[in-house]
Design a protein around this motif. Structure first.
Motif, PDB file in Angstrom:
ATOM      1  N   ALA A 151       0.829  -1.214   0.000  1.00 29.06           N
ATOM      2  CA  ALA A 151       0.000   0.000   0.000  1.00 29.06           C
ATOM      3  C   ALA A 151       0.858   1.256   0.000  1.00 29.06           C
ATOM      4  CB  ALA A 151      -0.926  -0.005   1.220  1.00 29.06           C
ATOM      5  N   ASP A 152       1.966   1.225   0.725  1.00 23.37           N
ATOM      6  CA  ASP A 152       2.830   2.397   0.833  1.00 23.37           C
ATOM      7  C   ASP A 152       3.996   2.378  -0.156  1.00 23.37           C
ATOM      8  OD1 ASP A 152       1.340   3.478   2.891  1.00 23.37           O
ATOM      9  OD2 ASP A 152       2.501   2.460   4.448  1.00 23.37           O
ATOM     10  N   TRP A 153       4.352   1.210  -0.661  1.00 28.06           N
ATOM     11  CA  TRP A 153       5.529   1.091  -1.519  1.00 28.06           C
ATOM     12  C   TRP A 153       5.239   0.098  -2.631  1.00 28.06           C
ATOM     13  CZ3 TRP A 153      10.877   1.588   1.156  1.00 28.06           C
ATOM     14  CH2 TRP A 153      11.861   1.861   0.208  1.00 28.06           C
ATOM     15  N   PRO A 154       4.413   0.480  -3.614  1.00 26.74           N
ATOM     16  CA  PRO A 154       4.048  -0.457  -4.683  1.00 26.74           C
ATOM     17  C   PRO A 154       5.272  -0.918  -5.466  1.00 26.74           C
ATOM     18  CG  PRO A 154       2.653   1.502  -4.715  1.00 26.74           C
ATOM     19  CD  PRO A 154       3.771   1.786  -3.763  1.00 26.74           C
ATOM     20  N   ASP A 155       5.186  -2.128  -5.970  1.00 21.97           N
ATOM     21  CA  ASP A 155       6.283  -2.705  -6.743  1.00 21.97           C
ATOM     22  C   ASP A 155       6.399  -1.992  -8.092  1.00 21.97           C
ATOM     23  OD1 ASP A 155       8.184  -4.292  -7.902  1.00 21.97           O
ATOM     24  OD2 ASP A 155       6.878  -6.037  -8.149  1.00 21.97           O
ATOM     25  N   PRO A 156       7.557  -1.385  -8.385  1.00 21.12           N
ATOM     26  CA  PRO A 156       7.713  -0.667  -9.651  1.00 21.12           C
ATOM     27  C   PRO A 156       8.193  -1.532 -10.810  1.00 21.12           C
ATOM     28  CG  PRO A 156       9.647  -0.308  -8.316  1.00 21.12           C
ATOM     29  CD  PRO A 156       8.723  -1.192  -7.497  1.00 21.12           C
ATOM     30  N   SER A 157       8.275  -2.845 -10.618  1.00 21.38           N
ATOM     31  CA  SER A 157       8.895  -3.714 -11.622  1.00 21.38           C
ATOM     32  C   SER A 157       8.340  -3.494 -13.021  1.00 21.38           C
ATOM     33  CB  SER A 157       8.713  -5.190 -11.231  1.00 21.38           C
ATOM     34  OG  SER A 157       9.396  -5.494 -10.045  1.00 21.38           O
ATOM     35  N   GLU A 158       7.016  -3.395 -13.141  1.00 20.18           N
ATOM     36  CA  GLU A 158       6.398  -3.301 -14.459  1.00 20.18           C
ATOM     37  C   GLU A 158       6.557  -1.920 -15.087  1.00 20.18           C
ATOM     38  OE1 GLU A 158       5.223  -5.960 -15.999  1.00 20.18           O
ATOM     39  OE2 GLU A 158       5.888  -7.061 -14.223  1.00 20.18           O
ATOM     40  N   ARG A 159       7.025  -0.948 -14.311  1.00 18.33           N
ATOM     41  CA  ARG A 159       7.144   0.417 -14.823  1.00 18.33           C
ATOM     42  C   ARG A 159       8.534   0.731 -15.362  1.00 18.33           C
ATOM     43  NH1 ARG A 159       4.072   4.487 -10.710  1.00 18.33           N
ATOM     44  NH2 ARG A 159       4.840   5.932 -12.305  1.00 18.33           N
ATOM     45  N   ILE A 160       9.481  -0.125 -15.100  1.00 21.85           N
ATOM     46  CA  ILE A 160      10.859   0.145 -15.518  1.00 21.85           C
ATOM     47  C   ILE A 160      10.963   0.081 -17.045  1.00 21.85           C
ATOM     48  CG2 ILE A 160      13.234  -0.689 -15.462  1.00 21.85           C
ATOM     49  CD1 ILE A 160      12.629  -1.737 -12.611  1.00 21.85           C
ATOM     50  N   THR A 161      11.448   1.166 -17.635  1.00 21.77           N
ATOM     51  CA  THR A 161      11.674   1.213 -19.087  1.00 21.77           C
ATOM     52  C   THR A 161      13.147   1.314 -19.435  1.00 21.77           C
ATOM     53  OG1 THR A 161      11.545   3.635 -19.167  1.00 21.77           O
ATOM     54  CG2 THR A 161       9.475   2.410 -19.439  1.00 21.77           C
ATOM     55  N   SER A 162      13.957   1.767 -18.473  1.00 25.59           N
ATOM     56  CA  SER A 162      15.330   2.166 -18.784  1.00 25.59           C
ATOM     57  C   SER A 162      16.249   1.703 -17.658  1.00 25.59           C
ATOM     58  CB  SER A 162      15.406   3.687 -18.933  1.00 25.59           C
ATOM     59  OG  SER A 162      14.356   4.160 -19.773  1.00 25.59           O
ATOM     60  N   GLN A 163      17.257   0.910 -18.010  1.00 27.09           N
ATOM     61  CA  GLN A 163      18.201   0.379 -17.036  1.00 27.09           C
ATOM     62  C   GLN A 163      19.615   0.784 -17.448  1.00 27.09           C
ATOM     63  OE1 GLN A 163      16.513  -3.853 -17.131  1.00 27.09           O
ATOM     64  NE2 GLN A 163      16.736  -3.491 -14.932  1.00 27.09           N
ATOM     65  N   VAL A 164      20.234   1.606 -16.628  1.00 23.95           N
ATOM     66  CA  VAL A 164      21.557   2.151 -16.931  1.00 23.95           C
ATOM     67  C   VAL A 164      22.624   1.253 -16.314  1.00 23.95           C
ATOM     68  CG1 VAL A 164      23.095   4.136 -16.696  1.00 23.95           C
ATOM     69  CG2 VAL A 164      20.618   4.492 -16.970  1.00 23.95           C
ATOM     70  N   PRO A 165      23.464   0.591 -17.130  1.00 23.61           N
ATOM     71  CA  PRO A 165      24.541  -0.240 -16.573  1.00 23.61           C
ATOM     72  C   PRO A 165      25.574   0.642 -15.866  1.00 23.61           C
ATOM     73  CG  PRO A 165      24.135  -0.728 -18.906  1.00 23.61           C
ATOM     74  CD  PRO A 165      23.434   0.554 -18.594  1.00 23.61           C
ATOM     75  N   CYS A 166      25.723   0.446 -14.576  1.00 24.61           N
ATOM     76  CA  CYS A 166      26.630   1.319 -13.818  1.00 24.61           C
ATOM     77  C   CYS A 166      27.237   0.594 -12.621  1.00 24.61           C
ATOM     78  CB  CYS A 166      25.900   2.583 -13.360  1.00 24.61           C
ATOM     79  SG  CYS A 166      24.339   2.292 -12.493  1.00 24.61           S
TER      80      CYS A 166
END
Length: 291
Positions: A214-229
Motif C-alpha cells: 500500500a505504501d511502496w508499490p512494486d515498480p517492476s512493471e514500470r521500468i523502461t530504462s536500465q543504466v549499466p553502472c
C-alpha cells in the motif's frame, strides 16, 4: 550533438541523491556529462539514523551538518548541486497522522514552489531531468511535493508565457522517474545472498512485502530504462556514507557485497515518462535519442 550533455536530478533531501541514481550519475560524470543535483530541502527534520551519531550536539546542529555532508557527497560524485531552499516537512507518523509543520515544503503551492526550479532549468539547460513518481517513490510529503514541482517545472520551463521573470525558456528533452527497489531486484539479491552466505538482509522485507504494498508499490512493471553502472557502485556507496547522520556504515544498505550486486543487478532503473525525441524502450541510456 556537439554541445556537452547535461543531466538534472531533482531530489527532496540531502542523501536522496546518493541513494537514488548515484551510480548512474557517477557514470555519466565519467563520460563527460554535466550533472546537476537540485536539493529541494535542507533535511532539517530528518532523523539521525546512525546510532554512533545519535548525540545531543548532532541534533542541535543537524541543518549545518547535513549541508556539510552534502558537500562531501557532491565532491565524491563529481556533480554540481543547488539548494531550492525549502524547509523539510519531516515524516509524519501515527494514526491519525499529525498535521505537517507550518511553512514546510509539503504545504507549499506547487505552482509557486516550481518557480525557482524553472529558473534553474532555464539556467542549467538540461537535456534530461530525473525526479520521483507520483507517490514520491515512497509517501514522504517532501518526495511527493518534489514530484509535483518537477512536473510543473518540466512543462513550464520551455513556455515563454509562464514564469516570464525566471529566465529564457528551455525545454528539457526527456523526463524520467527513479525506479528503485523493485520486488524482482530484491528477490534476486535475496536469493543470491542465501546461496552465498545462508542469510539475507532482505528476509524481513520479503516476508512483509504484501503488507508494504500500500505504501511502496512494486515498480517492476514500470521500468523502461536500465543504466549499466555496476562499476560505480563503490562511488555510490562512498557518497552514501558521506551522509553519516543518515546511514549506518555497518548497517543494512551495505550488507550485500558489491560483487554480488554487480553480478545480479548491475543497473540503476528508471521509467521514461516524457520525451521530445525518438527513443524506443527498453533503453540502457538516459540520453538515448539525444546523443
Amino acid at each position: 550533438m556537439t554541445e556537452q550533455l547535461r543531466l538534472m536530478a531533482v531530489h527532496a533531501h540531502p542523501d536522496d541523491e546518493s541513494s537514488k541514481g548515484a551510480a548512474a550519475m557517477a557514470k555519466y560524470v565519467a563520460e563527460g556529462v554535466d550533472v546537476l543535483v537540485v536539493t529541494c530541502t535542507g533535511g532539517e527534520r530528518g532523523s539521525v539514523l546512525n546510532p554512533k551519531l545519535d548525540r545531543p550536539e548532532i541534533w542541535e546542529n543537524i541543518a549545518e551538518i547535513r549541508r556539510a555532508e552534502m558537500d562531501r557527497a557532491r565532491e565524491i560524485l563529481g556533480i554540481r548541486q543547488e539548494w531550492l531552499g525549502f524547509v523539510d516537512s519531516g515524516f509524519p507518523e501515527g494514526d491519525p497522522l499529525p498535521p505537517l509543520p507550518e511553512g514546510c515544503f509539503g504545504l507549499v503551492d506547487p505552482e509557486e514552489a516550481a518557480a525557482p526550479l524553472v529558473e534553474l532549468i532555464r539556467k542549467f539547460r538540461p537535456h534530461v531531468v530525473t525526479t520521483y513518481d507520483e507517490r514520491g517513490g515512497y509517501p514522504h510529503p517532501d518526495h511527493v511535493m518534489t514530484h509535483k514541482i518537477s512536473m510543473v517545472a518540466f512543462e513550464a520551463a520551455g513556455d515563454a508565457s509562464r514564469y516570464p521573470d525566471r529566465g529564457e525558456p528551455w525545454q528539457p528533452l526527456k523526463l524520467y522517474y527513479n525506479m528503485g527497489w523493485s520486488r524482482t531486484r530484491i528477490q534476486l539479491l535475496h536469493d543470491a545472498m542465501i546461496e552465498a552466505t545462508g542469510e539475507s538482509p532482505y528476509t524481513e522485507w520479503m516476508k512483509s512485502w504484501q503488507e508494504r504494498q500500500a505504501d511502496w508499490p512494486d515498480p517492476s512493471e514500470r521500468i523502461t530504462s536500465q543504466v549499466p553502472c555496476g562499476e560505480y557502485f563503490d562511488v555510490r556507496d562512498d557518497a552514501l556514507r558521506a551522509h553519516a547522520t543518515q546511514v549506518d556504515p555497518d548497517g543494512f544498505w551495505f550488507a550485500v557485497p558489491l560483487d554480488i550486486q554487480q553480478k545480479i543487478w548491475p543497473t540503476e532503473d528508471y521509467e521514461l515518462v516524457k520525451s521530445f525525441v525518438e527513443s524506443s524502450v527498453p533503453e540502457d541510456d538516459l540520453f538515448a535519442g539525444v546523443r
